[in-house]
Design an enzyme around this catalytic site. Structure first.
Site, mmCIF file in Angstrom:
data_model
loop_
_atom_site.group_PDB
_atom_site.id
_atom_site.type_symbol
_atom_site.label_atom_id
_atom_site.label_comp_id
_atom_site.label_asym_id
_atom_site.label_seq_id
_atom_site.Cartn_x
_atom_site.Cartn_y
_atom_site.Cartn_z
ATOM 1 N N CYS A 384 -7.783 0.519 5.389
ATOM 2 C CA CYS A 384 -8.943 1.082 4.682
ATOM 3 C C CYS A 384 -9.435 0.112 3.607
ATOM 4 O O CYS A 384 -9.980 -0.921 3.943
ATOM 5 C CB CYS A 384 -8.619 2.473 4.151
ATOM 6 S SG CYS A 384 -10.102 3.497 4.065
ATOM 7 N N HIS A 510 -6.771 5.291 8.975
ATOM 8 C CA HIS A 510 -5.411 5.395 8.415
ATOM 9 C C HIS A 510 -4.400 5.660 9.525
ATOM 10 O O HIS A 510 -4.081 6.810 9.807
ATOM 11 C CB HIS A 510 -5.350 6.535 7.396
ATOM 12 C CG HIS A 510 -6.124 6.270 6.153
ATOM 13 N ND1 HIS A 510 -5.546 5.787 5.001
ATOM 14 C CD2 HIS A 510 -7.439 6.395 5.884
ATOM 15 C CE1 HIS A 510 -6.463 5.634 4.078
ATOM 16 N NE2 HIS A 510 -7.633 5.993 4.584
ATOM 17 N N GLU A 512 -1.298 5.330 9.424
ATOM 18 C CA GLU A 512 -0.037 5.875 8.898
ATOM 19 C C GLU A 512 0.058 7.390 9.070
ATOM 20 O O GLU A 512 1.149 7.933 9.203
ATOM 21 C CB GLU A 512 0.143 5.484 7.419
ATOM 22 C CG GLU A 512 -0.795 6.123 6.402
ATOM 23 C CD GLU A 512 -2.133 5.396 6.224
ATOM 24 O OE1 GLU A 512 -2.547 4.654 7.137
ATOM 25 O OE2 GLU A 512 -2.764 5.600 5.174
#
Ligand code: GLN
Length: 538
Positions: A384, A510, A512
């Site tokens: 990001c 994202h 993650e």
């Protein structure tokens, strides 16, 4: 299908005892026995969601597929269960009041006085039952934030009291998590805080069925007995939760303590069913027995609170296990990184990750770290804001556009390589208005990203307002920075790569948030692999 049953998890004595991990571990065990389970978090603060909170307050803001900005515990739920959560899985007091007050303004309660009881408690009960209403789940676990006795959790405890009565016997239960501190001077474990905390619940009309006791030392039978007797629970319902080296061991610990069986028995389910925990046990064994280790530097500005990067740290644990390696994360505050100290700070890193973030603070340090990674061929992963900074760095130092910047920092910059998205230009409210949740992305065949995912269309979660300015794309491409992934509908660049570099990938989304124990994220796995390979060259 039977009626959905409800399990409430409350906490006592102190915060941070790990209610989220206990809830996720119990859910994991029930899921491994073939039940469908979901977990919900009720947060007693007045923010409508944690999207407007700094990570210093409650740690990272987690984002779901459907674009809810939520408490980080939902990340644990997804990582443990390998299933998605939704908007309905996180409710705050702010959300509850907002909907009751909106209805009051609409005239829904005309003539009536609107009160905490019954209107707020009714809304809480409605939100709890919403997840069970579609009969998709055998059990819904509702974790109540805060600590028993807090003024702000009272309406939640009252809602639980009412719901238990309404659901009828055998359809709900309350698990209370407390602390049994060890007093070194006395050489004793102390149960009084637990007794007081159960008393606080009893005063609110709720008798816990199961007590989970966090402790650093094993509880003997005498302690279990004492707690059972003073707190009106069966001895079998006193569960020990001793400190362990990794949260991923907690489900196995809870299984050994029989938490799942006690829950099933109390809810009227059979307890002799098969449990499938092989994959999980295998994961934990690999996690505890890595073959080697590598250092990854995580550059961000919230590094003083590790919870601010929870999902990233967990994704590295998953990717480490997939590579049979221990990833040692070194968190570095980007504000301290300068061109003078960068090689000292990053010299021992086999991979550099630049974290997401907002605002100006620490951005120059991130750009400096990226320059180091690019010039020294160190594997680089930008997420990001980290991806946006890598575009800024490349524009400044390779395209020679010295003024290159994001308009988030300098609205009037001469070279807005990162700019506000069109759809964001007229947005004035800050809450819940970013580009949130999943969007598709088409990968370029010849790219590191494609090699990692091995499919050409992916879908990833977002949380941002700015994007790569496509006016610069040709120039970037001509000089060695490629767009490896784009949104098929808007052409928004989702992934940049430097093909000549060993492993240089920046993503606007994202990744993650989607890494789980059973499905480690392909980009994290690939990045860790690149860092391992890089370590062998040195
Ligand atoms: N601040 C940047 C944006 O809004 C990046 C956001 C992030 O890193 N999550 O686009």
């Amino acid at each position: 299908m039977q009626q959905t049953k409800y399990i409430f998890v409350t906490g006592g004595v102190t915060s941070s005892l790990g209610k989220g991990i206990i809830s996720a571990s119990l859910a994991k065990l029930l899921q491994a026995r073939g039940y469908s389970v979901t977990i919900q978090k009720l947060d007693p603060y007045l923010n409508v969601d944690p999207g407007t909170l700094t990570p210093y307050e409650h740690g990272e803001c987690y984002v779901t597929e459907d674009g809810a900005e939520t408490d980080l515990d939902l990340g644990h739920y997804e990582r443990f269960l390998n299933t998605y959560t939704t908007q309905a899985n996180n409710v705050t007091t702010g959300k509850i009041y907002q909907s009751v007050i909106n209805r009051e303004r609409r005239g829904d309660f005309l003539g009536k006085t609107v009160q905490v009881i019954p209107h707020i408690t009714d809304e809480i009960k409605y939100r709890i039952k919403l997840l069970g209403s579609k009969k998709k789940f055998d059990m819904v676990i509702t974790e109540i934030g805060g600590t028993a006795g807090d003024i702000e959790s009272l309406p939640y405890i009252e809602a639980v009291r009412q719901l238990r009565y309404e659901l009828g016997a055998g359809n709900s239960l309350v698990i209370h998590l407390t602390l049994v501190p060890y007093l070194a001077a006395a050489g004793e474990l102390k149960t009084k805080p637990t007794q007081h905390s159960v008393k606080a619940l009893l005063e609110a009309g709720v008798q816990p069925d199961i007590l989970v006791l966090r402790t650093e030392k094993s509880l003997g039978d005498d302690i279990r007995n004492k707690v059972a007797r003073f707190c009106n629970v069966e001895q079998e319902s006193v569960i020990e939760s001793i400190d362990v080296s990794t949260i991923y061991e907690v489900p196995m610990l809870m299984q050994k303590e029989g938490l799942d069986k006690t829950v099933l028995r109390k809810l009227g389910y059979p307890t002799d069913t098969e449990i499938k925990m092989n994959d999980w046990v295998d994961f934990v064994n690999k996690l505890k027995n890595p073959e080697s280790e590598i250092n990854i530097a995580l550059i961000g500005k919230y590094t003083s609170l590790p919870d601010a990067y929870k999902s990233i740290s967990e994704a590295f644990i998953h990717a480490g296990v997939a590579n049979r390696i221990k990833v040692k994360l070194k968190m570095l505050n980007s504000e301290t990184v300068t061109s003078e100290n960068v090689s000292d700070l990053l010299g021992d890193a086999q991979g550099i990750l630049v974290a997401p973030g907002f605002g100006e603070r620490g951005v120059e340090g991130k750009v400096t770290a990226i320059k180091y990674a690019r010039e020294n061929d160190v594997p680089f992963f930008g997420i990001c804001l980290g991806m946006q900074c890598s575009v800024i760095e490349f524009a400044r130092n390779v395209l020679n556009l010295k003024e290159a910047n994001t308009t988030e920092i300098n609205v009037t910059t001469a070279e807005p390589v990162i700019d506000l998205m069109e759809g964001q230009k007229y947005v004035t409210d800050k809450g819940g208005t970013m580009r949130l949740g999943v969007y598709p992305c088409i990968l370029k065949k010849n790219s590191k990203s494609f090699d990692a995912y091995r499919v050409s269309e992916i879908s990833e979660r977002h949380r941002h307002r700015y994007e790569l300015n496509n006016r610069y794309l040709e120039n970037l491409k001509a000089n060695g920075m490629d767009a490896a992934g784009c949104n098929p509908d808007t052409n928004l660049v989702e992934i940049i790569e430097i093909p000549k570099h060993r492993w240089f990938v920046g993503v606007q989304f994202h990744p993650e948030y989607k890494s789980t124990v059973l499905n480690p994220h392909p980009l994290f796995v690939s990045f860790v692999k690149a860092a391992m390979d890089f370590s062998k060259t040195r």
